[in-house]
Design an enzyme around this catalytic site. Structure first.
Site, PDB file in Angstrom:
ATOM      1  N   HIS A   1      -1.998 -18.716  43.978  1.00 27.81           N
ATOM      2  CA  HIS A   1      -1.097 -18.843  42.930  1.00 27.81           C
ATOM      3  C   HIS A   1       0.058 -19.163  42.970  1.00 27.81           C
ATOM      4  O   HIS A   1       1.373 -19.602  43.258  1.00 27.81           O
ATOM      5  CB  HIS A   1      -1.763 -18.616  41.128  1.00 27.81           C
ATOM      6  CG  HIS A   1      -0.262 -19.435  40.341  1.00 27.81           C
ATOM      7  ND1 HIS A   1      -0.017 -20.965  39.754  1.00 27.81           N
ATOM      8  CD2 HIS A   1       0.097 -18.603  39.113  1.00 27.81           C
ATOM      9  CE1 HIS A   1       1.179 -20.533  38.424  1.00 27.81           C
ATOM     10  NE2 HIS A   1       0.914 -18.821  38.586  1.00 27.81           N
ATOM     11  N   PHE A   2       0.122 -17.110  42.827  1.00 30.23           N
ATOM     12  CA  PHE A   2       1.480 -16.608  43.218  1.00 30.23           C
ATOM     13  C   PHE A   2       2.589 -16.302  45.001  1.00 30.23           C
ATOM     14  O   PHE A   2       3.650 -16.912  44.608  1.00 30.23           O
ATOM     15  CB  PHE A   2       1.995 -15.236  42.120  1.00 30.23           C
ATOM     16  CG  PHE A   2       0.805 -14.110  42.323  1.00 30.23           C
ATOM     17  CD1 PHE A   2       1.172 -13.349  43.583  1.00 30.23           C
ATOM     18  CD2 PHE A   2      -0.589 -13.820  41.758  1.00 30.23           C
ATOM     19  CE1 PHE A   2       0.436 -12.478  44.489  1.00 30.23           C
ATOM     20  CE2 PHE A   2      -0.725 -12.939  42.168  1.00 30.23           C
ATOM     21  CZ  PHE A   2      -0.579 -11.699  43.827  1.00 30.23           C
TER      22      PHE A   2
ATOM     23  N   ARG B   1     -10.385 -10.468  43.105  1.00 26.45           N
ATOM     24  CA  ARG B   1      -8.539 -10.260  43.781  1.00 26.45           C
ATOM     25  C   ARG B   1      -9.126  -9.315  43.926  1.00 26.45           C
ATOM     26  O   ARG B   1      -9.636  -8.397  43.087  1.00 26.45           O
ATOM     27  CB  ARG B   1      -6.913 -10.850  42.749  1.00 26.45           C
ATOM     28  CG  ARG B   1      -7.333 -10.766  41.858  1.00 26.45           C
ATOM     29  CD  ARG B   1      -6.300 -11.555  40.820  1.00 26.45           C
ATOM     30  NE  ARG B   1      -4.706 -10.411  40.652  1.00 26.45           N
ATOM     31  CZ  ARG B   1      -3.819 -10.968  40.472  1.00 26.45           C
ATOM     32  NH1 ARG B   1      -4.147 -10.951  39.086  1.00 26.45           N
ATOM     33  NH2 ARG B   1      -2.933  -9.743  40.065  1.00 26.45           N
TER      34      ARG B   1
HETATM   35 FE1  HAS Z   1       2.313 -17.936  36.669  1.00 25.91          FE
HETATM   36  C1  HAS Z   1      -0.283 -15.554  36.659  1.00 25.91           C
HETATM   37  C2  HAS Z   1       1.395 -19.943  34.535  1.00 25.91           C
HETATM   38  C3  HAS Z   1       4.617 -20.598  36.869  1.00 25.91           C
HETATM   39  C4  HAS Z   1       3.966 -16.079  39.242  1.00 25.91           C
HETATM   40  N1  HAS Z   1       2.011 -16.615  38.081  1.00 25.91           N
HETATM   41  C5  HAS Z   1       0.650 -15.425  37.854  1.00 25.91           C
HETATM   42  C6  HAS Z   1       1.140 -14.151  38.374  1.00 25.91           C
HETATM   43  C7  HAS Z   1       2.177 -14.384  38.597  1.00 25.91           C
HETATM   44  C8  HAS Z   1       2.832 -15.262  39.083  1.00 25.91           C
HETATM   45  C9  HAS Z   1       2.719 -13.234  39.728  1.00 25.91           C
HETATM   46  O1  HAS Z   1      -1.461 -18.985  32.079  1.00 25.91           O
HETATM   47  C10 HAS Z   1      -0.490 -13.122  38.467  1.00 25.91           C
HETATM   48  C11 HAS Z   1       0.343 -11.750  38.174  1.00 25.91           C
HETATM   49  C12 HAS Z   1      -0.884 -10.794  38.308  1.00 25.91           C
HETATM   50  O2  HAS Z   1      -1.089  -9.673  39.479  1.00 25.91           O
HETATM   51  O3  HAS Z   1      -1.502 -10.596  37.541  1.00 25.91           O
HETATM   52  N2  HAS Z   1       2.318 -19.932  35.684  1.00 25.91           N
HETATM   53  C13 HAS Z   1       1.496 -20.373  34.914  1.00 25.91           C
HETATM   54  C14 HAS Z   1       2.541 -21.537  34.231  1.00 25.91           C
HETATM   55  C15 HAS Z   1       3.732 -21.618  34.878  1.00 25.91           C
HETATM   56  C16 HAS Z   1       3.131 -20.542  36.311  1.00 25.91           C
HETATM   57  C17 HAS Z   1       2.239 -22.201  33.396  1.00 25.91           C
HETATM   58  N3  HAS Z   1       3.751 -18.191  37.822  1.00 25.91           N
HETATM   59  C18 HAS Z   1       4.401 -19.383  37.422  1.00 25.91           C
HETATM   60  C19 HAS Z   1       5.641 -19.180  38.249  1.00 25.91           C
HETATM   61  C20 HAS Z   1       5.899 -17.827  39.727  1.00 25.91           C
HETATM   62  C21 HAS Z   1       4.287 -17.151  38.721  1.00 25.91           C
HETATM   63  C22 HAS Z   1       6.971 -20.279  38.308  1.00 25.91           C
HETATM   64  C23 HAS Z   1       6.512 -17.154  39.633  1.00 25.91           C
HETATM   65  C24 HAS Z   1       7.746 -17.101  40.571  1.00 25.91           C
HETATM   66  N4  HAS Z   1       0.437 -17.674  35.516  1.00 25.91           N
HETATM   67  C25 HAS Z   1      -0.197 -18.414  34.622  1.00 25.91           C
HETATM   68  C26 HAS Z   1      -1.136 -18.131  34.283  1.00 25.91           C
HETATM   69  C27 HAS Z   1      -1.557 -16.825  34.952  1.00 25.91           C
HETATM   70  C28 HAS Z   1      -0.659 -16.469  35.819  1.00 25.91           C
HETATM   71  C29 HAS Z   1      -1.852 -18.595  33.399  1.00 25.91           C
HETATM   72  C30 HAS Z   1      -2.815 -15.573  35.032  1.00 25.91           C
HETATM   73  C31 HAS Z   1      -3.853 -15.642  35.392  1.00 25.91           C
HETATM   74  C32 HAS Z   1      -5.013 -14.439  35.257  1.00 25.91           C
HETATM   75  O4  HAS Z   1      -5.760 -14.581  34.702  1.00 25.91           O
HETATM   76  O5  HAS Z   1      -4.737 -13.737  35.531  1.00 25.91           O
HETATM   77  C33 HAS Z   1       4.255 -22.296  35.060  1.00 25.91           C
HETATM   78  O6  HAS Z   1       5.713 -21.737  34.744  1.00 25.91           O
HETATM   79  C34 HAS Z   1       4.024 -23.458  35.753  1.00 25.91           C
HETATM   80  C35 HAS Z   1       5.201 -24.803  35.681  1.00 25.91           C
HETATM   81  C36 HAS Z   1       5.558 -25.784  37.130  1.00 25.91           C
HETATM   82  C37 HAS Z   1       5.276 -26.785  37.705  1.00 25.91           C
HETATM   83  C38 HAS Z   1       5.746 -27.685  38.987  1.00 25.91           C
HETATM   84  C39 HAS Z   1       7.114 -28.667  38.635  1.00 25.91           C
HETATM   85  C40 HAS Z   1       7.882 -29.194  39.714  1.00 25.91           C
HETATM   86  C41 HAS Z   1       8.766 -28.653  40.469  1.00 25.91           C
HETATM   87  C42 HAS Z   1       9.263 -28.971  42.401  1.00 25.91           C
HETATM   88  C43 HAS Z   1       9.876 -30.334  42.499  1.00 25.91           C
HETATM   89  C44 HAS Z   1       9.578 -31.141  43.374  1.00 25.91           C
HETATM   90  C45 HAS Z   1      10.234 -31.506  44.203  1.00 25.91           C
HETATM   91  C46 HAS Z   1       9.960 -32.370  45.822  1.00 25.91           C
HETATM   92  C47 HAS Z   1      11.406 -32.672  43.728  1.00 25.91           C
HETATM   93  C48 HAS Z   1       5.085 -27.516  36.222  1.00 25.91           C
HETATM   94  C49 HAS Z   1      10.251 -28.217  39.468  1.00 25.91           C
HETATM   95  C50 HAS Z   1       9.856 -33.305  45.943  1.00 25.91           C
HETATM   96  C51 HAS Z   1       8.830 -34.477  47.074  1.00 25.91           C
HETATM   97  C52 HAS Z   1       8.120 -34.772  46.982  1.00 25.91           C
HETATM   98  C53 HAS Z   1       7.605 -35.705  48.382  1.00 25.91           C
HETATM   99  C54 HAS Z   1       6.460 -35.150  46.037  1.00 25.91           C
END
Ligand code: HAS
Length: 546
Positions: free
Chosen positions: A367-368, A432
């Site tokens: 994920h990260f 991990r």
């Molecule tokens: Fe996370 C664990 C939940 C976002 C980083 N996350 C981590 C850890 C890191 C990390 C480093 O709820 C591990 C920490 C450790 O060492 O233990 N994370 C989320 C959720 C989001 C999320 C709900 N994480 C991030 C981001 C990070 C990051 C951003 C770094 C920059 N995360 C968790 C949870 C854990 C976790 C639990 C703990 C798990 C555990 O049990 O240990 C949300 O913010 C994500 C929302 C994002 C979206 C995607 C939107 C898409 C976009 C792109 C559009 C694309 C286009 C291209 C326009 C819904 C904006 C289009 C082209 C086409 C061709 C289609």
């Protein structure tokens, strides 16, 4: 931008790219060890290498790059820094750099193998934490420089909406500052006194809770600068306009509000926290997804509007009109693309039930790597491709653009291989943060090996991508031909609505942020303090510093 501001930014980037080189080397070693086929030469410990990797890439590369980028962006949109602001910029920079040197020394001496999360009761040398404290305090000093420059612009231009890029830089650094309060509290009040031996025990639950109060907003501190580029820089690179200034500001405000009171989603499987408060923070976590969904919407709108301007027809006709051969666009775009599965994985992690399946497995590492190491890293590389020549008076040549395209593909392909196999192995239960990949030939763990070999293949491709990125950086900074390179700042679309004044008023949002934090954390902290049995948790010094 002013040459003196450019020098300050470049100083940050030098540290960032040294960190990339060393951190990526450590990453390569890790994937090789986990493949079960390689053992580290005598004396080198897996956790030491893992700490080097996490600290250098997760903390040093990101913080230095982000602050350097924000300073350059602000100098561009608000005007050059004053002599006083620049002086404080350098003071902050040297505090951070000296802090990194101290921490790195203790990690190399084997006295700081506590990973970037520094979970107690793992204990490092007190100076390891002191070095990290210096990095954080230095970054605050630089944060105040950015706040001051923004406030000065406001004073000089009364009644006008502040430049979007500067607003975003300030929001990012406010988030960082408020988040660091948790880290500073556990390090200064709990960890340092305990590691010096002033107190015999440490409350692990409180320390971890304070860490995650910091640790979750930390990930948005990494993401928001990437969003700065997606909202403000990318529209200009593709020849279009910013879809909506207000929407961009609103998404940054929402990050500020909702990224702090969600730390419990990293602790869903920890005892000692009432399920009600975990549930509440899970709900808030789903709210922090909204600004990312808004960003996706806004980006699609920007791409589509530009495509139609260029004559695209049909639902996806705009796709063909994007500048695929421009590395300044391709790198961040592939970052966005990888962020879609990365974000979806985040939503899985945040679910109280599904977290039971993935927590502490290598799924989380997958994920990260799709989020910080793809969405953010690829965007930072894309920024480097134009920012370095632009502020050093050089040019990104056609040839170097091609090398940059190759680098972007290497990184993306390596990351897809590595992260996909991490996600898969995680679902089969592969842990991990573990050097044991075969568990003495246990049948279940042998089944993980093919995935871990795929990780090593991906990791090796990624390492080549990192090496190539360092070469590109050195070329752009020192050898590229002299010339002029655009510092692309997008204009807001003429049909976008005017920015409401409330979106330019940080005082209101800081007040709401603190209210939400108090709401989400006060009772859980009272619970933790009241319910801690005397001397708990008893295992404190069992794994003391060895
Ligand atoms: Fe996370 C664990 C939940 C976002 C980083 N996350 C981590 C850890 C890191 C990390 C480093 O709820 C591990 C920490 C450790 O060492 O233990 N994370 C989320 C959720 C989001 C999320 C709900 N994480 C991030 C981001 C990070 C990051 C951003 C770094 C920059 N995360 C968790 C949870 C854990 C976790 C639990 C703990 C798990 C555990 O049990 O240990 C949300 O913010 C994500 C929302 C994002 C979206 C995607 C939107 C898409 C976009 C792109 C559009 C694309 C286009 C291209 C326009 C819904 C904006 C289009 C082209 C086409 C061709 C289609």
């Amino acid at each position: 931008i002013d040459k003196r501001d450019a020098k300050l930014t470049m100083a940050h980037l030098y540290v960032a790219f040294v960190a990339l080189f060393l951190g990526a080397t450590a990453g390569l070693l890790q994937t090789l060890v986990r493949s079960g086929k390689v053992t580290l030469p005598a004396g080198i410990n897996y956790y030491q290498v893992l700490t080097v990797h996490g600290v250098l890439l997760g903390l040093v590369l990101t913080t230095f790059f982000i602050i350097g980028f924000i300073i350059a962006g602000q100098s561009k949109v608000c005007g050059t820094l004053s002599a006083g602001e620049r002086r404080f910029g350098w003071i902050g920079y040297w505090m951070m750099t000296i802090g990194v040197a101290i921490t790195a020394t203790f990690i190399l001496l084997g006295e700081g193998s506590v990973l970037y999360t520094m979970y107690a009761p793992l204990m490092a040398h007190p100076l390891h934490y002191t070095g990290l404290t210096l990095v954080v305090v230095g970054s605050w000093v630089e944060g105040f420089v950015v706040f001051h420059r923004h406030a000065r612009w406001k004073k000089e231009n009364p009644g006008q909406t502040t430049p979007l890029l500067s607003f975003m830089g300030v929001a990012t650094l406010i988030l960082w500052l408020v988040a660091c309060l948790g880290l500073a509290t556990t390090v200064l009040v709990q960890i340092i006194p305990w590691s010096i031996g002033l107190v015999p025990t440490i409350d692990v639950l409180i320390s971890r809770t304070l860490f995650w109060y910091f640790g979750h907003p930390l990930v948005y501190f990494w993401l928001m600068p990437a969003y700065m580029a997606w909202y403000v820089i990318i529209p200009k690179i593709i020849g279009g306009k910013i879809f909506s200034d207000s929407l961009a500001r609103l998404s940054f405000v929402l990050f500020l509000l909702f990224s702090m009171p969600v730390g419990f989603h990293h602790q869903l499987l920890e005892p000692g926290i009432d399920p009600f408060w975990k549930y509440l923070q899970v709900v808030l976590t789903y709210l922090v997804v909204i600004p990312s969904l808004m960003t996706a919407f806004s980006l699609f709108a920007t791409f589509e509007l530009r495509g139609r301007e260029l004559g695209a027809t049909g639902i996806f006709g705009w796709w063909k009109k994007l500048p695929w051969k421009d590395a300044r666009f391709l790198a961040p775009f592939l970052g966005m693309l990888l962020f879609i599965p990365g974000g979806a994985g985040g939503i899985v992690n945040a679910s109280h039930q599904m977290n039971q399946v993935v927590h502490n497995t290598i799924w989380i590492t997958g994920h990260f790597h799709l989020t910080v190491a793809s969405a953010c890293a690829l965007t930072f590389f894309g920024i480097t491709f134009w920012m370095v020549p632009s502020i050093t008076g050089r040019k990104l040549t056609e040839k170097m653009n091609k090398v940059a395209l190759a680098q972007t593909w290497l990184w993306t392909i390596g990351m897809v291989f590595m992260s996909a196999s991490m996600h898969a192995a995680g679902l089969f239960g592969a842990p991990r943060r573990s050097a044991f990949s075969t568990y003495a030939g246990n049948e279940d763990s042998l089944a993980w090996i093919p995935y871990q070999i795929a990780q090593a293949v991906g990791g090796t491709i990624l390492f080549l991508g990192a090496l190539l990125m360092v070469v590109i950086f050195i070329n752009l900074a020192f050898f590229a031909p002299k010339g002029e390179e655009e510092f692309p700042i997008g204009e807001v679309h003429e049909k976008a609505e005017k920015v409401p004044a409330i979106f330019d008023n940080f005082k209101v949002w800081i007040a709401v942020t603190f209210t939400l934090i108090l709401f989400a954390y006060t009772i859980p902290f009272i619970d933790m303090i009241q319910n801690a049995p005397p001397g708990s948790p008893g295992f404190t010094n069992v794994i003391g510093r060895q």
